[in-house]
Design a protein around this motif. Structure first.
Motif, PDB file in Angstrom:
ATOM      1  N   TRP A 198       0.843  -1.325   0.017  1.00  0.00           N
ATOM      2  CA  TRP A 198       0.015  -0.019   0.084  1.00  0.00           C
ATOM      3  C   TRP A 198       0.929   1.204   0.065  1.00  0.00           C
ATOM      4  N   LEU A 199       2.060   1.233   0.564  1.00  0.00           N
ATOM      5  CA  LEU A 199       3.042   2.424   0.853  1.00  0.00           C
ATOM      6  C   LEU A 199       3.520   2.638  -0.599  1.00  0.00           C
ATOM      7  N   ALA A 200       3.918   1.358  -1.301  1.00  0.00           N
ATOM      8  CA  ALA A 200       4.509   1.462  -2.715  1.00  0.00           C
ATOM      9  C   ALA A 200       3.071   2.167  -3.674  1.00  0.00           C
ATOM     10  N   ARG A 201       1.983   1.693  -3.482  1.00  0.00           N
ATOM     11  CA  ARG A 201       0.812   2.315  -4.194  1.00  0.00           C
ATOM     12  C   ARG A 201       0.677   3.846  -4.121  1.00  0.00           C
TER      13      ARG A 201
ATOM     14  N   VAL B  11       4.442 -10.552 -11.451  1.00  0.00           N
ATOM     15  CA  VAL B  11       3.742  -9.632 -11.317  1.00  0.00           C
ATOM     16  C   VAL B  11       3.523  -9.084  -9.725  1.00  0.00           C
ATOM     17  N   GLY B  12       3.306  -7.775  -9.616  1.00  0.00           N
ATOM     18  CA  GLY B  12       3.431  -7.354  -8.396  1.00  0.00           C
ATOM     19  C   GLY B  12       2.310  -6.413  -7.757  1.00  0.00           C
ATOM     20  N   ALA B  13       2.443  -5.553  -6.779  1.00  0.00           N
ATOM     21  CA  ALA B  13       1.369  -4.967  -6.444  1.00  0.00           C
ATOM     22  C   ALA B  13       0.979  -3.689  -6.874  1.00  0.00           C
ATOM     23  N   THR B  14       2.037  -3.046  -7.657  1.00  0.00           N
ATOM     24  CA  THR B  14       2.141  -1.797  -8.454  1.00  0.00           C
ATOM     25  C   THR B  14       2.154  -1.969  -9.799  1.00  0.00           C
TER      26      THR B  14
END
Length: 531
Positions: free
Chosen positions: A381-384, A476-479
């Motif tokens: 969530w911090l990366a987003r 594949v990742g969160a961002t």
């Protein structure tokens, strides 16, 4: 009266030399006209010569459809530029050609690849796959005679001039089997020892077929002076279309899916590209390893595009309103400073912010937060939040410019009328300025949303799509947004390159963006009533 009628100039019929009826061929062909004509003829001659060569190559490869299409296009170009009176076509033709090459062809080819199994293991024709299977499975023949060779180079091709033990010489390349020749063909340059060392990788990659039958083996050299025969344990039977392992007796047959497969399920690599229909699209919705991460990536893509567009617009509009105040001093300087982030390349800015947000030695943690260990790019969530913030930093300058121009174009009498009616500043902004502002910026907001939907640069330069999902084999990742996911599927990451699946995903992105754009533009028609 008769004299006057006689003296009146008669309207002449339009001349084929131009609009002026008195213009003659002699006056038309001035020095400038001759130069233009000469340049046109020379350019068309170059194009025609290249076309003849291209058609000859295509016919040699058996691609008659492409050869005929190329010839017809060039004939049409010659007709347009050599015939008088087709001025609009002379301007439209280059644009249409480039549109066909860089847009229409790309779309059609992407659609074709989406219905194939193209990828790392299936990226060429069956003939190439057969040759590659034989080459990659070759081993040196123990009792192979020693061949004295010389290495030759022409452009980016390499070849061997071979002196056979029994006498005689021959020449061959990776694509051309050995053929009797007393010397290398014209245009080939012999490499000395230093050059052989310089091109060592290319020399080691030389596999010159001994004959037209690859089962007879190839010649390889490790020092550029001597070569030995290498043969494969896999023997290809062209009539039966099978490979047979001469050591184990296992037979590999064409399975109809672009592979040579044995009865036990073992396949030979590489395979070749074949038509598989809707299989790639089916995998997108049925394969859990693709479907589940794609669903999360799609939701995040919409959120990223919408939040980035909203944040850029709100911040840009706010700064535009503040710097548009008539009593503010130094507005020009402030405006220059505001648009600086928009002026810098997005790729460079993404790398700079990636360093500043580093958890261990980044400027934000070390200096601004006093040595804190906040994982700005390591926690989902911090990366987003970080990518949205950085994208806002990159894009608010553009919105500032747009909103500044829109605010300065608003009619003053409407604002004055609101003040006379006793409306507050907030009421004037909400009921007068903002609706009129939307009339100007709504199409740009839609375009910005579509751009952010495919904003590859900021995601890839900042996070590479990380932190990675742990419940899938895909990289594949969160961002990751849809376009970065397509890139990873197409060009490697985890399971290798899968061009067919990536093309299918690209088509889905195109459909989604098109639907969103059509719906959004229809909604913006309501703003026309305000205007």
């Amino acid at each position: 009266m008769a004299d006057l009628k006689t003296a009146a100039p008669a309207t002449a019929a339009p001349s084929r030399w131009g609009d002026d009826p008195f213009q003659t061929p002699k006056r038309r062909f001035t020095s400038g006209g001759l130069v233009a004509l000469a340049v046109k003829v020379i350019l068309l001659g170059i194009i025609d010569a290249l076309t003849v060569f291209g058609v000859w190559v295509l016919i040699a490869k058996g691609d008659w459809v492409a050869a005929i299409a190329l010839a017809l296009v060039v004939i049409g170009v010659n007709y347009i530029y050599l015939r008088a009176g087709l001025l609009p076509g002379k301007y439209l033709t280059p644009g249409l050609i480039f549109l066909a090459i860089f847009q229409i062809f790309v779309i059609i080819y992407t659609g074709y690849i989406a219905f194939t199994n193209a990828g790392d293991a299936h990226n060429s024709t069956k003939e190439d796959a057969v040759a590659q299977i034989i080459r990659t499975s070759q081993e040196r023949v123990p009792d192979s005679p020693t061949y004295t060779v010389e290495v030759y180079k022409q452009a980016d091709q390499f070849g061997l001039l071979v002196a056979e033990p029994g006498g005689g010489t021959s020449f061959g390349t990776n694509e051309q089997p050995l053929q009797d020749a007393s010397a290398a063909p014209s245009g080939w340059e012999q490499l000395n020892l230093n050059q052989v060392i310089r091109f060592q990788d290319e020399v080691l990659a030389l596999n010159v077929p001994v004959s037209d039958d690859l089962n007879d083996g190839t010649l390889r050299t490790s020092d550029g002076r001597t070569a030995f025969v290498f043969t494969s344990a896999l023997e290809y039977d062209e009539a039966a279309d099978t490979f047979t392992d001469t050591e184990t007796g296992v037979v590999y047959s064409d399975d109809g899916e672009g592979n040579f497969r044995a009865e036990n399920g073992e396949t030979l690599t590489p395979g070749w590209r074949v038509w598989i229909g809707w299989e790639n699209f089916a995998n997108v919705f049925t394969n859990e390893q693709i479907r589940d991460p794609l669903l999360r990536v799609t939701i995040w893509t919409f959120a990223f595009a919408a939040l980035s567009t909203l944040a850029c617009f709100v911040l840009g509009m706010f700064v535009a309103i503040v710097l548009n105040h008539p009593t503010l001093r130094g507005r020009k300087i402030y405006r220059i400073l505001v648009i600086l982030p928009y002026a810098f390349p997005a790729y460079l800015t993404g790398l700079v912010w990636a360093g500043m947000l580093n958890e261990e030695f980044g400027f934000i943690n070390e200096v601004l937060l006093g040595g804190a260990q906040i994982p700005w790019l390591g926690e989902p969530w911090l990366a987003r939040f970080s990518v949205i913030f950085v994208n806002m930093w990159l894009g608010y300058g553009y919105m500032f410019l747009v909103c500044t121009g829109a605010l300065q174009s608003l009619p003053d009498d409407i604002v004055e009328a609101g003040k006379v009616d006793g409306a507050s500043a907030w009421r004037i902004f909400r009921s007068i300025k903002l609706p009129l502002l939307f009339v100007a910026v709504a199409p740009l907001l839609i375009a910005t949303f579509a751009y952010n939907f495919n904003n590859f640069g900021v995601i890839y330069m900042l996070t590479r799509g990380n932190p990675r999902f742990t419940d899938t084999t895909l990289d594949v990742g969160a961002t990751d947004i849809m376009i970065t996911m397509v890139y990873k599927v197409a060009f490697g990451g985890g399971g290798g390159r899968d061009l067919g699946l990536a093309s299918a995903l690209s088509i889905l992105i195109f459909i989604v963006v098109t639907i969103v754009a059509v719906v959004s533009f229809r909604r913006t028609k309501a703003l026309e009533d305000i205007h």
